[in-house]
Design a protein around this motif. Structure first.
Motif, PDB file in Angstrom:
ATOM      1  N   ALA A 156       0.817  -1.210   0.000  1.00 52.55           N
ATOM      2  CA  ALA A 156       0.000   0.000   0.000  1.00 52.55           C
ATOM      3  C   ALA A 156       0.850   1.259   0.000  1.00 52.55           C
ATOM      4  CB  ALA A 156      -0.925   0.004   1.221  1.00 52.55           C
ATOM      5  N   VAL A 157       2.103   1.142   0.462  1.00 50.69           N
ATOM      6  CA  VAL A 157       2.967   2.313   0.603  1.00 50.69           C
ATOM      7  C   VAL A 157       3.985   2.414  -0.519  1.00 50.69           C
ATOM      8  CG1 VAL A 157       4.681   3.423   2.099  1.00 50.69           C
ATOM      9  CG2 VAL A 157       2.659   2.368   3.102  1.00 50.69           C
ATOM     10  N   VAL A 158       4.511   1.259  -0.971  1.00 51.99           N
ATOM     11  CA  VAL A 158       5.645   1.296  -1.883  1.00 51.99           C
ATOM     12  C   VAL A 158       5.267   1.903  -3.232  1.00 51.99           C
ATOM     13  CG1 VAL A 158       5.365  -0.997  -2.950  1.00 51.99           C
ATOM     14  CG2 VAL A 158       7.658  -0.056  -2.603  1.00 51.99           C
ATOM     15  N   MET A 159       4.015   1.726  -3.674  1.00 46.54           N
ATOM     16  CA  MET A 159       3.609   2.321  -4.948  1.00 46.54           C
ATOM     17  C   MET A 159       3.593   3.844  -4.849  1.00 46.54           C
ATOM     18  SD  MET A 159       3.246  -0.181  -7.020  1.00 46.54           S
ATOM     19  CE  MET A 159       2.318   0.525  -8.365  1.00 46.54           C
ATOM     20  N   ALA A 160       3.094   4.358  -3.717  1.00 45.40           N
ATOM     21  CA  ALA A 160       3.133   5.804  -3.506  1.00 45.40           C
ATOM     22  C   ALA A 160       4.572   6.298  -3.429  1.00 45.40           C
ATOM     23  CB  ALA A 160       2.380   6.161  -2.224  1.00 45.40           C
ATOM     24  N   TYR A 161       5.421   5.526  -2.769  1.00 43.08           N
ATOM     25  CA  TYR A 161       6.834   5.887  -2.624  1.00 43.08           C
ATOM     26  C   TYR A 161       7.508   6.010  -3.990  1.00 43.08           C
ATOM     27  CZ  TYR A 161      11.732   5.402  -1.104  1.00 43.08           C
ATOM     28  OH  TYR A 161      13.077   5.585  -0.902  1.00 43.08           O
ATOM     29  N   ILE A 162       7.317   5.015  -4.857  1.00 45.10           N
ATOM     30  CA  ILE A 162       7.938   5.064  -6.184  1.00 45.10           C
ATOM     31  C   ILE A 162       7.385   6.232  -6.992  1.00 45.10           C
ATOM     32  CG2 ILE A 162       8.257   3.834  -8.362  1.00 45.10           C
ATOM     33  CD1 ILE A 162       8.046   1.217  -6.790  1.00 45.10           C
ATOM     34  N   ALA A 163       6.056   6.396  -6.966  1.00 48.95           N
ATOM     35  CA  ALA A 163       5.428   7.454  -7.757  1.00 48.95           C
ATOM     36  C   ALA A 163       5.966   8.825  -7.386  1.00 48.95           C
ATOM     37  CB  ALA A 163       3.906   7.416  -7.573  1.00 48.95           C
ATOM     38  N   GLU A 164       6.302   9.023  -6.117  1.00 50.49           N
ATOM     39  CA  GLU A 164       6.759  10.336  -5.671  1.00 50.49           C
ATOM     40  C   GLU A 164       8.175  10.650  -6.110  1.00 50.49           C
ATOM     41  OE1 GLU A 164       3.894  11.218  -1.875  1.00 50.49           O
ATOM     42  OE2 GLU A 164       5.851  10.315  -1.457  1.00 50.49           O
ATOM     43  N   PHE A 165       8.895   9.680  -6.597  1.00 48.40           N
ATOM     44  CA  PHE A 165      10.228   9.921  -7.139  1.00 48.40           C
ATOM     45  C   PHE A 165      10.232  10.098  -8.652  1.00 48.40           C
ATOM     46  CE2 PHE A 165      11.673   8.192  -3.068  1.00 48.40           C
ATOM     47  CZ  PHE A 165      12.792   8.972  -2.814  1.00 48.40           C
ATOM     48  N   LEU A 166       9.143   9.745  -9.316  1.00 45.87           N
ATOM     49  CA  LEU A 166       9.126   9.750 -10.777  1.00 45.87           C
ATOM     50  C   LEU A 166       8.598  11.077 -11.318  1.00 45.87           C
ATOM     51  CD1 LEU A 166       7.706   6.198 -11.565  1.00 45.87           C
ATOM     52  CD2 LEU A 166      10.062   6.968 -11.853  1.00 45.87           C
ATOM     53  N   PRO A 167       9.319  11.689 -12.260  1.00 43.99           N
ATOM     54  CA  PRO A 167       8.736  12.839 -12.971  1.00 43.99           C
ATOM     55  C   PRO A 167       7.580  12.371 -13.845  1.00 43.99           C
ATOM     56  CG  PRO A 167      10.828  12.202 -13.960  1.00 43.99           C
ATOM     57  CD  PRO A 167      10.689  11.390 -12.723  1.00 43.99           C
ATOM     58  N   ARG A 168       6.748  13.298 -14.225  1.00 47.82           N
ATOM     59  CA  ARG A 168       5.527  12.947 -14.949  1.00 47.82           C
ATOM     60  C   ARG A 168       5.814  12.164 -16.220  1.00 47.82           C
ATOM     61  NH1 ARG A 168       1.229  17.212 -17.685  1.00 47.82           N
ATOM     62  NH2 ARG A 168      -0.260  15.643 -18.407  1.00 47.82           N
ATOM     63  N   ARG A 169       6.861  12.512 -16.936  1.00 48.28           N
ATOM     64  CA  ARG A 169       7.137  11.851 -18.210  1.00 48.28           C
ATOM     65  C   ARG A 169       7.532  10.391 -18.035  1.00 48.28           C
ATOM     66  NH1 ARG A 169      11.316  14.992 -16.738  1.00 48.28           N
ATOM     67  NH2 ARG A 169      13.438  14.146 -16.769  1.00 48.28           N
TER      68      ARG A 169
END
Length: 467
Positions: free
Chosen positions: A136-149
Motif C-alpha cells: 500500500a505504501v511502496v507504490m506511492a513511494y515510487i510514484a513520488e520519485f518519478l517525474p511525470r514523463r
C-alpha cells in the motif's frame, strides 16, 4: 551537476523532480529496491499457492480450513491498508516499508514451525499486515520519485510480480527434487523469509525518504537533501523549514477519507478502487489457482503441473513489462478497459469448454488470460491510485485502493475453492467472468486519465489557495 534549482516549498520540490533525469543515478537503486518490495510480496504470495496441495496433505485441512488459510492474509490486508496509508502519510514512507519486512520475517519463522492450523492462521495474519504496510505504501513511494514523463513506468511493478512468482515456482521444483516431500511448503516460505530479511537490510541502508512527502510536511531542507542525493543535481537549500500546507490531522482519518471521496478526487478514487478490486478478484480466483487448474489439465504429477504454471507466468512477465508501452499508447485507463474486455471473453471460453479443450487451447487460453490481465487491468488500479493524489493524500488513497484490491483477492481466495468443490471448475470459472465485465463497465463509464490531469496540478492549486 550544473543545474541550480531553488527548493523552498512543496511545489519547488515537484518542479525539481520534474526537471530531473528520472531513473538515472541513485534513482536507479531507489527504483530497484522499492520494486524489490513488490517482488517480495509476489514471491511470498506464490510461496503458499504453489505448494498448497502439500500443505493440505500434511495438515489434513478441510475445504473450509483451506479457504481460511488462503484468504486470511488478504482479509487482514483489507482491514489494515487504509491504516497503513494513514501511518505512512503521517510518519513517512520508509518506516512502513521497513516495518513490513520485520513482520514478514516473523511470519515466516512462525509458519515454518507451525504444527497446527491455528498457528498457521496467525502467521498469515502477520503476512497480511506485512502486505498492507509494504504494497500500500511502496507504490506511492515510487510514484513520488518519478517525474511525470516517466510515470507510465510505474506499471512495471506487474512484470516484477510475475518474475517473482516464476522464480518461486522454479525454486519449488528444485527443492522438491531434493526429496523433501510434503515439507516443500515450509521450504518455500523459508526462502520468502530470507528474501524479506536481505531486502529489508539493504533498504535500511540505501533508501532515502520521499522528498515529496518531506516537503508536504514542511521539511523542505531534508527534501532538498534527498533530491541532491537521488538525482545528483545542485539545489538551493532553504535556510529553514516551512509550515506544511496540510497538518497530519487534516489528512488522516475521516477527514482524509472525505477528501478522497469529494471533488476533484471522487472519480479518481472510484475508478482506481473498483478496477483494482475486480482485477484482484479475477486473478486470485483464476490466476492464483493456476497450480490447481494445471493439475487438472496436465495431470496429477507435481513437477509437470508446476512447469505448466511457469509457462503461464512467462506470459504474465511479457504482459507486465509491456504494460508500460501499452499504457503509453492507450493511457492507463483505456489499457484497463481493453484488458478487461479481452479477459471476460477468455474466461467464458475457458469455463464453457474446460473439459473438452484440446491441449493447445488448454495452454493458450490461460496464457492469453495472463497476458491481457497483466498488460492492462492488473497494474492499472494501483498505478492510478499512486498518481491520483497530492503527497498528503497519496498513501491514504493507495491504501484505500489496496483495501479494495485485497477485498477482491480475499473473496476470490475464499469463494473459489468452495465453488470448485460445489459446482466444478468449468462452472466456477464461468461465474468469475462477471468480475472483468464489471471492471470493463467501470473503466468505460468513469473517465479520468492521469496523463491528462496529473495530481501535481492539485499541488499548484493548493499552493495558490495558501498564498
Amino acid at each position: 551537476m550544473n543545474t541550480l534549482l531553488p527548493v523552498r516549498s512543496e511545489q519547488d520540490v515537484v518542479d525539481a523532480i520534474e526537471a530531473s533525469r528520472g531513473t538515472h543515478g541513485r534513482m536507479y537503486w531507489v527504483w530497484t529496491l522499492a520494486l524489490g518490495g513488490v517482488f517480495f510480496e509476489a514471491y511470498s504470495s506464490t510461496a503458499l499457492g504453489s505448494t498448497l496441495a502439500a500443505l493440505d496433505r500434511q495438515l489434513g485441512l478441510t475445504a473450509f480450513q483451506l479457504s481460511v488459510v488462503t484468504s486470511t492474509s488478504m482479509l487482514v490486508a483489507l482491514l489494515l491498508c487504509p491504516l497503513a496509508g494513514r501511518l505512512s502519510d503521517r510518519y513517512g514512507r520508509l518506516p512502513m516499508i521497513l516495518l513490513a519486512k520485520v513482520l514478514a520475517v516473523v511470519s515466516t519463522l512462525l509458519a515454518v514451525v507451525a504444527p497446527s492450523f491455528g498457528l498457521l492462521v496467525i502467521s498469515r495474519v502477520l503476512a497480511g499486515a506485512s502486505w498492507a504496510l509494504d504494497f500500500a505504501v511502496v507504490m506511492a513511494y515510487i510514484a513520488e520519485f518519478l517525474p511525470r514523463r516517466h510515470q507510465g513506468k510505474l506499471n512495471r511493478w506487474q512484470g516484477m510480480w510475475y518474475v517473482a512468482a516464476t522464480m518461486n515456482l522454479l525454486l519449488t521444483i528444485g527443492v522438491y527434487n531434493l526429496g523433501v516431500g510434503d515439507d516443500i511448503w515450509r521450504w518455500s516460505l523459508v526462502s520468502a523469509g530470507a528474501i524479506a530479511f536481505v531486502l529489508g537490510a539493504v533498504q535500511w541502508f540505501v533508501l532515502p525518504e520521499s522528498p515529496r512527502w518531506l516537503a508536504s510536511q514542511g521539511r523542505v531542507r531534508e527534501a532538498a537533501q534527498a533530491i541532491r542525493l537521488v538525482y545528483r543535481v545542485e539545489v538551493e537549500s532553504p535556510l529553514e523549514d516551512v509550515a506544511p500546507a496540510h497538518h497530519a490531522g487534516e489528512s488522516g482519518g475521516l477527514a482524509g477519507l472525505r477528501e478522497l471521496f469529494a471533488p476533484p478526487y471522487r472519480r479518481r478514487t472510484m475508478l482506481a478502487a473498483v478496477t483494482f478490486m475486480m482485477q484482484g478478484l479475477e486473478y486470485y480466483a483464476v490466476g492464483w489457482y493456476l497450480p490447481i487448474i494445471a493439475l487438472r489439465l496436465f495431470g496429477s504429477d507435481f513437477v509437470p503441473a508446476t512447469i505448466g504454471v511457469v509457462v503461464f507466468n512467462l506470459f504474465g512477465i511479457l504482459g507486465g513489462f509491456s504494460s508500460t508501452f501499452v499504457a503509453a499508447k492507450l493511457r492507463i485507463r483505456r489499457a484497463m478497459q481493453f484488458g478487461f474486455a479481452g479477459v471476460t471473453v477468455l474466461i467464458v471460453v475457458l469455463g464453457v469448454f474446460f473439459h473438452a479443450l484440446p491441449l493447445w487451447a488448454a495452454v493458450a487460453i490461460p496464457a492469453a488470460f495472463l497476458l491481457l490481465h497483466s498488460a492492462g487491468p492488473a497494474p492499472g488500479g494501483a498505478s492510478l491510485a499512486a498518481l491520483a493524489y497530492p503527497s498528503h493524500l497519496r498513501a491514504l488513497g493507495s491504501g484505500v485502493t489496496n483495501t479494495a484490491g485485497s477485498t477482491g483477492a480475499a473473496i476470490g481466495l475464499f469463494v473459489f475453492p468452495l465453488l470448485l468443490d460445489a459446482i466444478g471448475p468449468g462452472k466456477a470459472i464461468i461465474v468469475t467472468a462477471l468480475v472483468p465485465a464489471i471492471g470493463f463497465a467501470v473503466s468505460t463509464l468513469c473517465r479520468w486519465d492521469p496523463e491528462r490531469e496529473p495530481a501535481s496540478s492539485s499541488v499548484r492549486q493548493e499552493a495558490r489557495v495558501v498564498a
